[in-house]
Design an enzyme around this catalytic site. Structure first.
Site, PDB file in Angstrom:
ATOM      1  N   CYS A 276       0.825  -1.306   0.018  1.00 28.36           N
ATOM      2  CA  CYS A 276      -0.041   0.204  -0.082  1.00 28.36           C
ATOM      3  C   CYS A 276       0.946   1.298  -0.084  1.00 28.36           C
ATOM      4  O   CYS A 276       0.337   2.082  -0.332  1.00 28.36           O
ATOM      5  CB  CYS A 276      -0.832   0.127   1.275  1.00 28.36           C
ATOM      6  SG  CYS A 276      -2.247  -1.421   1.118  1.00 28.36           S
TER       7      CYS A 276
ATOM      8  N   HIS B 178      -3.274   7.298   1.737  1.00 27.09           N
ATOM      9  CA  HIS B 178      -3.692   6.087   1.115  1.00 27.09           C
ATOM     10  C   HIS B 178      -4.951   6.124   1.771  1.00 27.09           C
ATOM     11  O   HIS B 178      -5.596   6.121   2.975  1.00 27.09           O
ATOM     12  CB  HIS B 178      -2.806   4.966   1.759  1.00 27.09           C
ATOM     13  CG  HIS B 178      -3.162   3.818   1.622  1.00 27.09           C
ATOM     14  ND1 HIS B 178      -3.622   3.445   0.546  1.00 27.09           N
ATOM     15  CD2 HIS B 178      -3.325   2.648   2.425  1.00 27.09           C
ATOM     16  CE1 HIS B 178      -3.959   1.831   0.657  1.00 27.09           C
ATOM     17  NE2 HIS B 178      -3.625   1.576   1.691  1.00 27.09           N
TER      18      HIS B 178
ATOM     19  N   ASN C 108      -9.969   0.401  -0.879  1.00 29.56           N
ATOM     20  CA  ASN C 108      -8.551   0.236  -0.585  1.00 29.56           C
ATOM     21  C   ASN C 108      -7.967  -0.420  -1.890  1.00 29.56           C
ATOM     22  O   ASN C 108      -8.093  -1.358  -2.095  1.00 29.56           O
ATOM     23  CB  ASN C 108      -8.083  -0.320   0.440  1.00 29.56           C
ATOM     24  CG  ASN C 108      -6.645  -0.724   0.929  1.00 29.56           C
ATOM     25  OD1 ASN C 108      -5.725  -0.224  -0.239  1.00 29.56           O
ATOM     26  ND2 ASN C 108      -6.137  -1.049   2.101  1.00 29.56           N
TER      27      ASN C 108
HETATM   28  O1  UT7 Z   1      -3.845  -0.676   3.471  1.00 26.73           O
HETATM   29  C1  UT7 Z   1      -3.373  -1.522   4.363  1.00 26.73           C
HETATM   30  C2  UT7 Z   1      -3.496  -1.048   5.736  1.00 26.73           C
HETATM   31  N1  UT7 Z   1      -4.792  -1.604   6.033  1.00 26.73           N
HETATM   32  C3  UT7 Z   1      -5.383  -0.979   6.901  1.00 26.73           C
HETATM   33  O2  UT7 Z   1      -4.988   0.400   7.498  1.00 26.73           O
HETATM   34  C4  UT7 Z   1      -6.599  -1.482   7.457  1.00 26.73           C
HETATM   35  C5  UT7 Z   1      -6.410  -1.269   8.954  1.00 26.73           C
HETATM   36  N2  UT7 Z   1      -7.771  -1.863   9.696  1.00 26.73           N
HETATM   37  C6  UT7 Z   1      -8.935  -1.559   9.475  1.00 26.73           C
HETATM   38  O3  UT7 Z   1      -9.397  -0.880   8.654  1.00 26.73           O
HETATM   39  C7  UT7 Z   1     -10.195  -1.972  10.613  1.00 26.73           C
HETATM   40  O4  UT7 Z   1      -9.222  -2.634  11.714  1.00 26.73           O
HETATM   41  C8  UT7 Z   1     -10.972  -3.192   9.798  1.00 26.73           C
HETATM   42  C9  UT7 Z   1     -11.955  -2.227   8.954  1.00 26.73           C
HETATM   43  C10 UT7 Z   1     -10.236  -4.248   8.934  1.00 26.73           C
HETATM   44  C11 UT7 Z   1     -11.935  -3.739  10.824  1.00 26.73           C
HETATM   45  O5  UT7 Z   1     -12.607  -2.972  11.650  1.00 26.73           O
HETATM   46  P1  UT7 Z   1     -12.645  -3.049  12.980  1.00 26.73           P
HETATM   47  O6  UT7 Z   1     -13.413  -1.808  13.635  1.00 26.73           O
HETATM   48  O7  UT7 Z   1     -11.112  -3.234  13.728  1.00 26.73           O
HETATM   49  O8  UT7 Z   1     -13.313  -4.385  13.351  1.00 26.73           O
HETATM   50  P2  UT7 Z   1     -12.703  -5.765  13.998  1.00 26.73           P
HETATM   51  O9  UT7 Z   1     -11.846  -6.334  13.295  1.00 26.73           O
HETATM   52  O10 UT7 Z   1     -12.526  -5.312  15.614  1.00 26.73           O
HETATM   53  O11 UT7 Z   1     -14.268  -6.745  14.345  1.00 26.73           O
HETATM   54  C12 UT7 Z   1     -15.334  -6.172  14.892  1.00 26.73           C
HETATM   55  C13 UT7 Z   1     -16.356  -7.208  14.660  1.00 26.73           C
HETATM   56  C14 UT7 Z   1     -16.069  -8.627  14.908  1.00 26.73           C
HETATM   57  O12 UT7 Z   1     -16.987  -9.575  15.585  1.00 26.73           O
HETATM   58  P3  UT7 Z   1     -16.903  -9.895  17.253  1.00 26.73           P
HETATM   59  O13 UT7 Z   1     -15.606 -10.533  17.160  1.00 26.73           O
HETATM   60  O14 UT7 Z   1     -17.157  -8.352  17.797  1.00 26.73           O
HETATM   61  O15 UT7 Z   1     -18.043 -10.565  17.211  1.00 26.73           O
HETATM   62  C15 UT7 Z   1     -16.001  -8.956  13.483  1.00 26.73           C
HETATM   63  O16 UT7 Z   1     -15.822 -10.605  13.326  1.00 26.73           O
HETATM   64  O17 UT7 Z   1     -16.862  -7.329  13.179  1.00 26.73           O
HETATM   65  C16 UT7 Z   1     -16.882  -8.422  12.669  1.00 26.73           C
HETATM   66  N3  UT7 Z   1     -16.660  -8.273  10.984  1.00 26.73           N
HETATM   67  C17 UT7 Z   1     -17.538  -8.047  10.488  1.00 26.73           C
HETATM   68  N4  UT7 Z   1     -18.827  -7.937  10.378  1.00 26.73           N
HETATM   69  C18 UT7 Z   1     -19.687  -7.711   9.305  1.00 26.73           C
HETATM   70  C19 UT7 Z   1     -15.549  -8.311  10.756  1.00 26.73           C
HETATM   71  N5  UT7 Z   1     -15.503  -8.059   9.326  1.00 26.73           N
HETATM   72  C20 UT7 Z   1     -16.782  -8.093   9.104  1.00 26.73           C
HETATM   73  C21 UT7 Z   1     -17.706  -7.623   7.972  1.00 26.73           C
HETATM   74  N6  UT7 Z   1     -18.886  -7.444   8.136  1.00 26.73           N
HETATM   75  N7  UT7 Z   1     -17.088  -7.334   6.753  1.00 26.73           N
END
Ligand code: UT7
Length: 324
Positions: free
Chosen positions: A113, A251, A281
């Site tokens: 990225c 980014h 992204n």
């Molecule tokens: O480009 C390279 C750099 N990449 C990045 O900068 C990405 C950085 N990370 C992020 O943008 C975020 O961490 C994400 C968007 C990937 C995830 O968001 P988050 O607020 O950190 O969510 P999380 O991973 O803590 O997940 C929260 C909940 C989980 O469920 P439980 O464990 O709370 O029951 C996940 O299983 O959301 C669930 N979840 C989803 N639910 C619906 C994860 N993905 C999804 C989804 N739809 N697509």
């Protein structure tokens, strides 16, 4: 004297748009979750006749047209991608052949990225030391080809696309604090964070292409800390104040990362170019795509002070401050 100058920008997106609602039919997700957690509403996904090279070539042609220069004047092509058409040769050489400017220098850069920031900095160095007079710097990706479409934690986040800039070597004609050109750049990598964001395959390990794997929340935390730090480094190196920056072109990983980073530095949210809602992204393509969008819609103008920044797998991260 400033560094290399941007003469023109261009971009290209696949024809097909996939909305969050479309994805909710394939995996257990929802438009509400994706918009609230990332800001993404849709992404462009390449069809079988569209590849990283074809998108890169279209973006490069658009950048050359915008700059009003001939492909024959391009002596250097640096293309950032994690999704090349072939393991080798470099996708940059395919672009070179399509543009008909064979004989110069052409190679790919792999910094995921932050690839465009790496490519821009390398190209600026090569132009400054006289390797070529004019370069194309391209970020192009078809990340859809390395996504695990069963994994809702990653497949909703990415899209395909390409962006390009035409860069010209520094010249003694352009001196002084208002002269156009790159005013400062910083790159970093921390290989100890490999396992937080990687692809679980490759020619030398599994002999497969592999799929993206990410520990999202940990990447998120590192992103805000690393990006704020590198932005401060570049601001200090260039000797400008935060208030002088007209635009930040980050980014486009997650709207919440953009907001948190801008807030940490005291940059007004309306100075931050946001395309993650439409493009998701697009890895190395996201910064030049967003730059092109904001130039073409009239926001970024000649003379503006623009900060580019990115962070991705490796980890790698970097920033460049440019007078347009
Ligand atoms: O480009 C390279 C750099 N990449 C990045 O900068 C990405 C950085 N990370 C992020 O943008 C975020 O961490 C994400 C968007 C990937 C995830 O968001 P988050 O607020 O950190 O969510 P999380 O991973 O803590 O997940 C929260 C909940 C989980 O469920 P439980 O464990 O709370 O029951 C996940 O299983 O959301 C669930 N979840 C989803 N639910 C619906 C994860 N993905 C999804 C989804 N739809 N697509």
């Amino acid at each position: 004297m400033s560094g290399s100058r941007i003469l023109g920008t261009g971009s290209a997106l696949p024809r097909q748009i996939v909305t969050n609602a479309d994805l909710a039919e394939r995996v257990d997700t929802s438009d509400e979750w994706i918009v609230a957690r990332t800001g993404i509403r849709q992404r462009h996904i390449a069809q079988s006749d569209e590849t990283t090279a074809s998108l890169a070539i279209a973006a490069a042609r658009a950048a050359l047209a915008d700059a009003g220069v001939d492909a024959a004047s391009i002596g250097l092509i640096v293309l950032a991608t994690a999704t090349p058409d072939n393991t080798f040769p470099a996708t940059a050489t395919k672009v070179q052949a399509a543009l008909g400017c064979n004989g110069g220098v052409a190679f790919d850069v792999a910094a995921v990225c932050s690839g465009f920031l790496y490519a821009l900095t390398v190209a600026d160095s090569l132009l400054t030391t006289g390797t070529a007079k004019r370069a194309l710097v391209i970020g192009a990706e078809t990340f859809s080809r390395i996504l695990d479409w069963e994994d809702r934690t990653t497949c909703v986040l990415f899209g395909d696309g390409a962006g390009a800039v035409v860069l010209e070597a520094p010249s003694a004609q352009h001196t002084g604090s208002d002269a156009p050109g790159i005013l400062g750049s910083r790159l970093h990598a921390d290989g100890a964070q490999h396992d937080l964001l990687y692809v679980d395959g490759g020619p030398s390990t599994t002999q497969t292409v592999g799929h993206v794997r990410m520990k999202g929340p940990e990447v998120f935390r590192h992103a805000v800390v690393n990006l704020s730090a590198v932005l401060r480094e570049v601001i200090e190196e260039a000797g400008v104040s935060v208030d002088e920056i007209d635009w930040v072109v980050p980014h486009q990983a997650n709207a919440r990362i953009l907001d948190a980073t801008a807030k940490k530095l005291g940059i007004a949210p309306d100075k931050v170019i946001l395309t993650v809602d439409r493009h998701a992204n697009t890895s190395a393509a996201s910064v030049p795509l967003a730059l092109d969008v904001a130039r073409k819609d009239g926001r970024i103008k000649s003379g503006d002070l623009v900060m580019l920044e990115a962070m991705g797998g490796g980890f790698t991260w970097g920033a460049s401050l440019i007078r347009m």
